[in-house]
Motif scaffolding. Structure first.
Motif, short mmCIF file in Angstrom:
data_model
loop_
_atom_site.label_atom_id
_atom_site.label_comp_id
_atom_site.label_asym_id
_atom_site.label_seq_id
_atom_site.Cartn_x
_atom_site.Cartn_y
_atom_site.Cartn_z
N LEU A 154 0.83 -1.21 0.00
CA LEU A 154 0.00 0.00 0.00
C LEU A 154 0.86 1.26 0.00
CD1 LEU A 154 -2.72 1.55 0.44
CD2 LEU A 154 -2.31 1.25 2.90
N ILE A 155 1.84 1.31 0.91
CA ILE A 155 2.68 2.50 1.03
C ILE A 155 3.52 2.71 -0.22
CG2 ILE A 155 4.63 3.49 2.29
CD1 ILE A 155 1.92 3.70 3.67
N THR A 156 4.01 1.63 -0.80
CA THR A 156 4.83 1.76 -2.01
C THR A 156 4.00 2.32 -3.16
OG1 THR A 156 6.21 -0.08 -1.29
CG2 THR A 156 6.33 0.53 -3.61
N ARG A 157 2.76 1.89 -3.28
CA ARG A 157 1.90 2.39 -4.34
C ARG A 157 1.42 3.81 -4.06
NH1 ARG A 157 -2.68 0.36 -4.36
NH2 ARG A 157 -2.54 -1.00 -2.53
N PHE A 158 0.98 4.01 -2.82
CA PHE A 158 0.33 5.28 -2.50
C PHE A 158 1.35 6.41 -2.29
CE2 PHE A 158 -1.61 8.14 0.79
CZ PHE A 158 -2.51 8.75 -0.06
N ALA A 159 2.31 6.21 -1.35
CA ALA A 159 3.27 7.27 -1.06
C ALA A 159 4.33 7.40 -2.15
CB ALA A 159 3.94 7.02 0.29
N TRP A 160 4.94 6.25 -2.50
CA TRP A 160 6.11 6.32 -3.37
C TRP A 160 5.77 6.45 -4.84
CZ3 TRP A 160 10.38 7.78 -1.31
CH2 TRP A 160 10.63 7.50 0.03
N ASP A 161 4.58 6.01 -5.25
CA ASP A 161 4.17 6.23 -6.64
C ASP A 161 3.22 7.41 -6.74
OD1 ASP A 161 3.58 6.04 -9.36
OD2 ASP A 161 1.98 4.59 -9.02
N GLU A 162 2.10 7.35 -6.07
CA GLU A 162 1.07 8.37 -6.23
C GLU A 162 1.58 9.76 -5.83
OE1 GLU A 162 -2.67 9.77 -7.35
OE2 GLU A 162 -1.82 7.76 -7.58
N ILE A 163 2.36 9.84 -4.77
CA ILE A 163 2.84 11.14 -4.29
C ILE A 163 4.19 11.50 -4.90
CG2 ILE A 163 3.45 12.51 -2.28
CD1 ILE A 163 0.44 11.82 -2.59
N TRP A 164 5.18 10.62 -4.75
CA TRP A 164 6.52 10.96 -5.19
C TRP A 164 6.66 11.04 -6.71
CZ3 TRP A 164 10.98 12.34 -2.53
CH2 TRP A 164 10.91 12.30 -1.14
N SER A 165 5.70 10.49 -7.43
CA SER A 165 5.75 10.58 -8.90
C SER A 165 5.08 11.84 -9.45
CB SER A 165 5.06 9.35 -9.53
OG SER A 165 5.82 8.19 -9.31
N ARG A 166 4.42 12.59 -8.58
CA ARG A 166 3.75 13.80 -9.05
C ARG A 166 4.79 14.81 -9.55
NH1 ARG A 166 -1.51 14.55 -7.72
NH2 ARG A 166 -1.25 16.83 -7.77
N PRO A 167 4.53 15.49 -10.67
CA PRO A 167 5.52 16.39 -11.27
C PRO A 167 5.55 17.79 -10.67
CG PRO A 167 3.58 16.28 -12.66
CD PRO A 167 3.33 15.32 -11.53
N GLY A 168 4.66 18.10 -9.74
CA GLY A 168 4.54 19.49 -9.28
C GLY A 168 5.71 20.00 -8.47
N LEU A 169 6.48 19.11 -7.84
CA LEU A 169 7.64 19.51 -7.04
C LEU A 169 8.84 18.65 -7.40
CD1 LEU A 169 6.05 19.83 -3.45
CD2 LEU A 169 6.72 21.72 -4.95
N GLU A 170 10.02 19.24 -7.31
CA GLU A 170 11.24 18.45 -7.49
C GLU A 170 11.39 17.47 -6.33
OE1 GLU A 170 13.19 18.55 -10.07
OE2 GLU A 170 12.18 20.24 -11.05
N LYS A 171 12.02 16.35 -6.59
CA LYS A 171 12.18 15.33 -5.54
C LYS A 171 13.02 15.85 -4.38
CE LYS A 171 11.28 10.98 -7.96
NZ LYS A 171 10.65 11.54 -9.16
N GLN A 172 13.97 16.72 -4.65
CA GLN A 172 14.74 17.30 -3.56
C GLN A 172 13.84 18.12 -2.64
OE1 GLN A 172 17.51 20.68 -4.13
NE2 GLN A 172 19.12 19.27 -3.45
N THR A 173 12.88 18.83 -3.22
CA THR A 173 11.93 19.60 -2.41
C THR A 173 11.08 18.67 -1.56
OG1 THR A 173 11.85 21.31 -4.11
CG2 THR A 173 10.07 21.30 -2.49
N ARG A 174 10.66 17.53 -2.15
CA ARG A 174 9.87 16.57 -1.38
C ARG A 174 10.70 15.97 -0.23
NH1 ARG A 174 5.02 15.90 -3.76
NH2 ARG A 174 4.87 16.39 -6.00
N ARG A 175 11.99 15.78 -0.45
CA ARG A 175 12.86 15.34 0.65
C ARG A 175 12.78 16.32 1.82
NH1 ARG A 175 16.63 11.41 0.13
NH2 ARG A 175 17.67 10.97 -1.87
N ILE A 176 12.89 17.60 1.48
CA ILE A 176 12.89 18.63 2.51
C ILE A 176 11.58 18.63 3.28
CG2 ILE A 176 12.89 21.14 2.83
CD1 ILE A 176 14.89 21.26 0.45
#
Length: 421
Positions: free
Chosen positions: A43-65
């Motif tokens: 669930l977490i891999t699909r929801f957090a890591w795909d659904e959220i982390w794959s969104r193009p609106g923010l750079e991944k470095q920003t999501r880290r922060i």
């Protein structure tokens, strides 16, 4: 139709998870899955890591922060440590430097509270002690009393007199023995005029900004100063700090000082930027400067403040950035009156045109398209007299071009500095 067992959502999530957290941790997590928690991991891999982390609106470095700030705010220290390690050791495209991590913790302290930040720094330092050698970072003892304030630098005054107040910002990069840039401000301003530019330049240079005599927190001798005296002030500042030869960036009066310094002390100036300045005024304008001195002596600086703002900033900027203009006006009217008059004399009697050919340092001359105080023609004269000088005219800029058009000003300086290497 055949059934495809490949789970694209899960695989995209795993790719993001590996990029952010690293293969070793993800492999260990998958290997530790049980019949009790496998569905949760899925669930977490699909929801957090795909659904959220794959969104193009923010750079991944920003999501880290964002994740670091939230886990620290909530006190989820196991998760926080996981993401600190990943931020410092992870994919180069999304990695944070220790200094960037420090900024995340400091900003979170304001919004989530000092106790959370105290614990966050404790956890982060434990990890830095462990992995510091891998990333070329070493925790070293430091004095609280010598800690610098980004945005202001370490402030001090010269031992020699008249005392000059200055700020020093060390280069953020790790280049060996970085060069020093000195920033020299306009009449009626102070070193804070350069704050944004100074922070930009510390990516690669040590940066010194200072208050001219009669301005800010520097001494204000009771006299009418000369440009030669202001240049000698600059020379003793560079000598006292032991930072020469320097790259000199001066605007208006600061540009006049730079000209005189480069002529009188060529060994102290390796490159020169002269912005919104002149090398001399016609007799009629010299008389106007003397009249300004008499007006200020009789009635104070307040009486000329509005007229000065009209020359410093064009009408469109004054309307759109009234708060910024008001701040410069406050700085002007709180300038020491004797010091202001003294520098008015130095500016009004500037006379370097016939000596500019003596300047051998590479030079950039910046003009503001709308500048009334130092029209473009004055900059053209300077550029034509300094051998090999470059000229850049910034559109929609008046006298304080670094404030009205900071990006264009910074770009012109950056291009010039790049040409020096």
């Amino acid at each position: 139709m055949s059934y495809d067992p490949f789970d694209n959502d899960l695989e995209r999530g795993l790719r993001n998870r590996r990029q952010i957290l690293g293969d070793a941790w993800v492999d260990r997590s998958i290997g530790n899955a049980t019949n009790f928690n496998a569905e949760f991991q899925h669930l977490i891999t699909r929801f957090a890591w795909d659904e959220i982390w794959s969104r193009p609106g923010l750079e991944k470095q920003t999501r880290r922060i964002i994740v670091l700030a939230i886990t620290m705010s909530l006190g989820r220290w196991e998760e926080f440590e996981l993401h600190v390690r990943a931020a410092l050791l992870g994919d180069p495209d999304t990695r944070l430097t220790p200094d960037e991590l420090k900024e995340v913790l400091i900003q979170t302290a304001v919004y989530a509270g000092v106790p959370a930040a105290n614990t966050g720094f404790t956890h982060a330092q434990k990890i830095l002690r462990e992995i510091g050698p891998q990333i070329g970072y070493e925790l070293e003892p430091a004095s609280l009393f010598e800690a610098r304030r980004p945005g202001a630098g370490t402030e001090a005054v010269t031992h020699s007199k008249p005392a000059l107040h200055y700020s020093m910002r060390p280069a953020r990069g790790r280049a060996p023995a970085p060069k020093t840039i000195v920033l020299s401000h306009a009449l009626g301003c102070d070193l804070s005029m350069w704050n944004q530019m100074a922070d930009f330049l510390t990516a690669d240079y040590n940066v010194v900004s200072y208050d001219h005599r009669g301005h800010g927190s520097s001494d204000a001798p009771l006299a009418l100063y000369s440009m030669e005296e202001l240049a000698e002030d600059a020379a003793r500042l560079v000598h006292e700090l032991g930072c020469g030869p320097v790259i000199w960036i001066g605007l208006s009066m600061g540009g006049m000082v730079g000209q005189e310094l480069a002529i009188r002390h060529p060994s102290l100036v390796s490159a020169l930027v002269i912005a919104n300045s002149t090398s001399e005024y016609p007799d009629a304008v010299r008389a106007v400067w003397q009249q300004r001195i008499e007006t200020v002596r009789a009635q104070g600086i307040e009486v000329i403040a509005d007229a000065v703002m009209e020359r410093y900033f064009h009408e469109g900027f004054r309307q759109e950035h009234a708060g910024a203009v008001a701040a410069f006006r406050r700085r002007l009217v709180t300038t020491d009156q004797d010091g202001y008059m003294g520098c008015c004399n130095a500016v009004g009697t500037v006379d370097t045109t016939r000596r500019l050919s003596q300047i051998k340092a590479p030079a950039l001359v910046i003009a503001g398209e709308l500048d009334q105080g130092a029209p473009v023609a004055m900059s053209k004269t300077i550029a034509s007299q300094i051998p090999g000088a470059q000229l850049v005219v910034i559109p929609e800029a008046s006298h304080l071009a670094v404030t009205e058009q900071p990006k264009a000003f910074a770009q012109a300086v950056e291009n010039f500095l790049a040409s020096l290497t």
